[in-house]
Design an enzyme around this catalytic site. Structure first.
Site, short mmCIF file in Angstrom:
data_model
loop_
_atom_site.label_atom_id
_atom_site.label_comp_id
_atom_site.label_asym_id
_atom_site.label_seq_id
_atom_site.Cartn_x
_atom_site.Cartn_y
_atom_site.Cartn_z
N SER A 151 24.66 5.32 -7.79
CA SER A 151 26.01 4.83 -8.10
C SER A 151 26.05 3.33 -7.87
O SER A 151 25.78 2.87 -6.75
CB SER A 151 27.02 5.54 -7.19
OG SER A 151 28.32 5.17 -7.57
N CYS B 133 35.99 10.22 0.24
CA CYS B 133 36.47 11.32 -0.61
C CYS B 133 37.21 12.35 0.23
O CYS B 133 38.26 12.84 -0.15
CB CYS B 133 35.30 12.00 -1.31
SG CYS B 133 34.20 10.82 -2.07
#
Ligand code: PLP
Length: 383
Positions: A197, A322
């Site tokens: 990422s 998250c």
């Protein structure tokens, strides 16, 4: 602001920001166009592909640009299951995978894939014996993270990949938190898929990488106009891709120096944090990526420490970003069997190469004060 939340996201490098801005202003062509503007964009995208290939020792043709690691992971796992030659597909993951892996595994389970979850021990280390046992049942794919985002614990990826390949399974490695800290060589690792990422290593958000081994059986997730060699439809995020290329090239260099600096920061953090009464370290003391320190303060909420420290300009995290968004507890710490009175008191400190010892010292003062304040407010909390 003192930013110690680099496992959530990193600040783009100046050279990355410059390359992105330059592309936005002067290189807006569509890489699929056949005129000069398209040709220039295509060339820059291919340059970035070579830079990413250099970071992980892949062939350029094996690098696919995506929008994020979550997309890469979804593509690899769903793609491998759909291309499965077994009568019934089966996936093996670990109990501490990121939600991006865990949730697609659950989704596939709801559609008929068997999913086995291999546990970790109290230090967050993978049980290789259990993995070997699980792989005795014919398995389509093993998905394993290289370094845990919450604790920094490094998984025995080469050994696990060897076991999986001997058992005839394909392997996906989530290397999102390993970039720049662990040398990544896809040939040495022996994996079929690997996800990255951009924003975790100083590139912009909105761009990721999926490495697909040249002989891997694969079905694309996003089907479109044949971009990325037919493996990911949709016009590439050209500025993001170019920024990611610059970041990849930087991360491929100076790993030893970067790790030495991060290790010094970790040592300082651990020494001072563990001197606070009733504080424990989460994760293997001897097997973590440098720069990540996760501790639990007994009897207080980690999120309360994070919010109190934020008032003094220190950015930390209680578990993963998250999990914070979902207001959930940490499935990673739960899987490690962290006792209840420590479970909700977890705070993660994650540094990057530009973090200074002085910043760490100032952050520590703020956190020491925050913990004392919160414990003083709660008469039932540990002192
Ligand atoms: N895998 C790991 C280990 C991560 O830490 C993250 C993000 O925190 C992801 C996957 C997902 O990355 P992204 O949100 O950029 O898609």
């Amino acid at each position: 602001m003192i930013y110690l939340d680099n496992n959530a996201t990193t600040c783009p490098l100046p050279a990355v920001a410059e390359a992105v801005l330059h592309t936005l202003q002067h290189g807006f062509g569509n890489p699929s166009s056949i005129h000069g503007g398209g040709e220039a964009a295509r060339q820059r995208v291919e340059e970035a592909r070579a830079q990413v290939a250099g970071l992980i020792n892949a062939r350029e043709t094996e690098v696919v640009f995506t929008s994020c690691a979550t997309e890469s992971i979804n593509t690899a796992l769903r793609g491998a299951v759909e291309a499965c030659r077994l009568e019934r597909s089966r996936m093996v993951i670990t109990s501490v995978e990121h939600e991006a892996v865990h949730d697609i595994a659950q989704w596939l389970q709801g559609r008929g894939t068997d999913v086995a979850i291999v546990p970790v021990d109290a230090l967050g280390r993978l049980d290789l014996g259990r993995l070997e046992e699980e792989l005795k049942t014919p398995t389509t794919i093993l998905s394993l993270m290289y370094a845990n985002n919450e604790t920094g614990v490094v998984m025995p990826v080469p050994e696990a990949v060897r076991l999986a390949r001997d058992a005839g399974a394909v392997v996906h490695v989530d290397a999102v938190q390993a970039v720049g800290k662990i040398p990544l060589d896809v040939d040495e690792i022996g994996c079929d898929f690997l996800s990255l990422s951009g924003h975790k290593f100083h590139a912009p958000k909105g761009v990721g990488v999926l490495y697909v081994r040249r002989d891997a059986r694969f079905r694309p997730l996003v089907i479109g106009a044949g971009q990325e060699g037919g493996r990911r439809g949709g016009t590439e995020n050209v500025p993001g891709v170019i920024g990611l290329g610059v970041a990849a090239q930087t991360m491929a260099q100076g790993i030893a120096e970067r790790c030495a600096h991060l290790a010094r920061l970790s040592t300082r953090l651990e020494e001072r944090l563990l001197a606070i009464p009733d504080t424990c370290l989460n994760g293997d003391p001897d097997g973590r990526t440098p720069g990540t320190v996760n501790v639990s303060f007994k009897g207080i909420e980690g999120s309360a420490v994070v919010l109190t420290a934020a008032r003094d300009g220190v950015c930390l995290s209680a578990g993963s970003a998250c999990a914070a968004a979902q207001h959930g507890g940490s499935h990673v710490l739960e899987a490690m069997g962290v006792p209840f009175e420590y479970l909700h008191g977890a705070v993660r400190f994650s540094c990057c190469e530009s973090t200074t010892l002085d910043e760490v010292d100032r952050a520590l003062e703020v956190v020491e004060k925050a913990v004392a304040y919160l414990r003083a407010m709660d008469p039932t909390a540990a002192r």
